[in-house]
Design an enzyme around this catalytic site. Structure first.
Site, short mmCIF file in Angstrom:
data_model
loop_
_atom_site.label_atom_id
_atom_site.label_comp_id
_atom_site.label_asym_id
_atom_site.label_seq_id
_atom_site.Cartn_x
_atom_site.Cartn_y
_atom_site.Cartn_z
N ASP A 66 0.86 -1.18 0.00
CA ASP A 66 0.00 0.00 0.00
C ASP A 66 0.90 1.23 0.00
O ASP A 66 1.60 1.49 0.99
CB ASP A 66 -0.90 0.02 1.23
CG ASP A 66 -1.97 -1.06 1.19
OD1 ASP A 66 -2.27 -1.55 0.10
OD2 ASP A 66 -2.51 -1.41 2.26
N ASP A 86 -13.82 -4.54 -2.54
CA ASP A 86 -13.67 -4.37 -1.10
C ASP A 86 -15.05 -4.56 -0.49
O ASP A 86 -15.93 -3.70 -0.63
CB ASP A 86 -13.13 -2.97 -0.77
CG ASP A 86 -11.74 -2.73 -1.35
OD1 ASP A 86 -11.03 -3.72 -1.59
OD2 ASP A 86 -11.38 -1.56 -1.55
#
EC number: 4.3.2.10
Length: 274
Positions: free
Chosen positions: A11, A134
């Site tokens: 990330d 997600d």
């Protein structure tokens, strides 16, 4: 049987020069983990089957920064690279592939304009089109409550899975199972499936989520969110039916190096590249 894949996820916060890798819990509580190019090189040397870079800043202004990171990475890293975050148009796919990535992952832009999947897969090929989902559980008392959602019976009760966008900051009411099916029909080549309930918790993947999606599409599914040890990765394959397992903190903070995880899986008779 095809080998299962182990995929470290980086990330990337690109608001600083050269970027930095971060890790959160349930998309919050950020910790810093290192330099993206250095970590990618480390994981390649350890035997990662693929590496995912997610731009959590996700702005057009920093597209060139991510491209720079990828260009530097592929100088010494020769394993497939997937880039996600801020992929909004076909030209973004082209730019990242030109920089050296093999695949691009998109979530918000695809939900906002599903035809992007068709256009991207036609332009760069399905193999380069990954859809990030997600998902968060939404519990219902009675499975017959909703005809529009795919209801799953879990150990905690009946639920469906709600797709989120904008890095988990907004929910859409779109059913994750039905969306995954549509994505495949539109030309997506893979699903990167993250459980928002499990992200960063280290209590294991959401196996009901992973299994349900895997059983409803024929394209590969990458399990993501919640891994804390090698057994969780084993469960994602044996129970969740995933094709690949993505992890972050257990690799970033050297809790379980990739070779240790792969040897564990090999001993459990999971087909894996050593």
């Amino acid at each position: 049987m095809l080998s299962k894949r182990i995929i470290p996820c980086l990330d990337c916060d690109l608001q600083v020069p050269e970027g930095r890798v971060v890790k959160g819990v349930e998309f919050k509580q950020i910790r810093y983990a290192g330099n993206p190019v250095e970590l990618a090189t480390k994981y390649y040397e350890q035997g990662a089957d693929e590496i995912v870079f997610l731009d959590i800043t996700a702005s057009h202004e920093r597209r060139s920064t991510m491209a720079d990171v990828i260009e530097k990475t592929v100088e010494n890293v020769f394993t497939p690279i997937c880039v996600g975050g801020g992929i909004r148009e076909v030209k973004d796919y082209v730019a990242m592939l030109k920089a050296g990535a093999d695949k691009c992952s998109t979530n918000t832009a695809a939900i906002k304009d599903p035809s992007l999947i068709n256009r991207a897969s036609e332009h760069v090929g399905s193999q380069a089109c990954v859809i990030g989902i997600d998902a968060k559980r939404r519990y219902v008392e009675n499975p017959s409550e909703s005809d529009e959602h795919y209801i799953v019976e879990t150990n905690d009760g009946y639920c469906w899975f709600d797709c989120s966008i904008y890095g988990g900051r907004e929910f859409t009411g779109i059913d994750a199972v039905k969306w995954a099916i549509e994505c495949e029909e539109r030309g997506a080549g893979e699903i990167l499936l993250t459980s928002m309930d499990r992200d960063g918790t280290k209590i294991g993947y959401d196996l009901e989520l992973t299994k349900t999606i895997s059983e409803n599409v024929s394209i590969p599914v990458i399990a993501s969110g919640g891994v804390g040890n090698p057994e969780h990765i084993y469960d994602s394959f044996s129970k969740g039916k995933a094709d690949a397992a993505l992890a972050a903190s257990i690799f970033h903070f050297d809790e379980y190096p990739i070779p240790q995880v792969k040897n564990y899986l090999k001993d459990k008779n999971i087909p894996i590249r050593i």
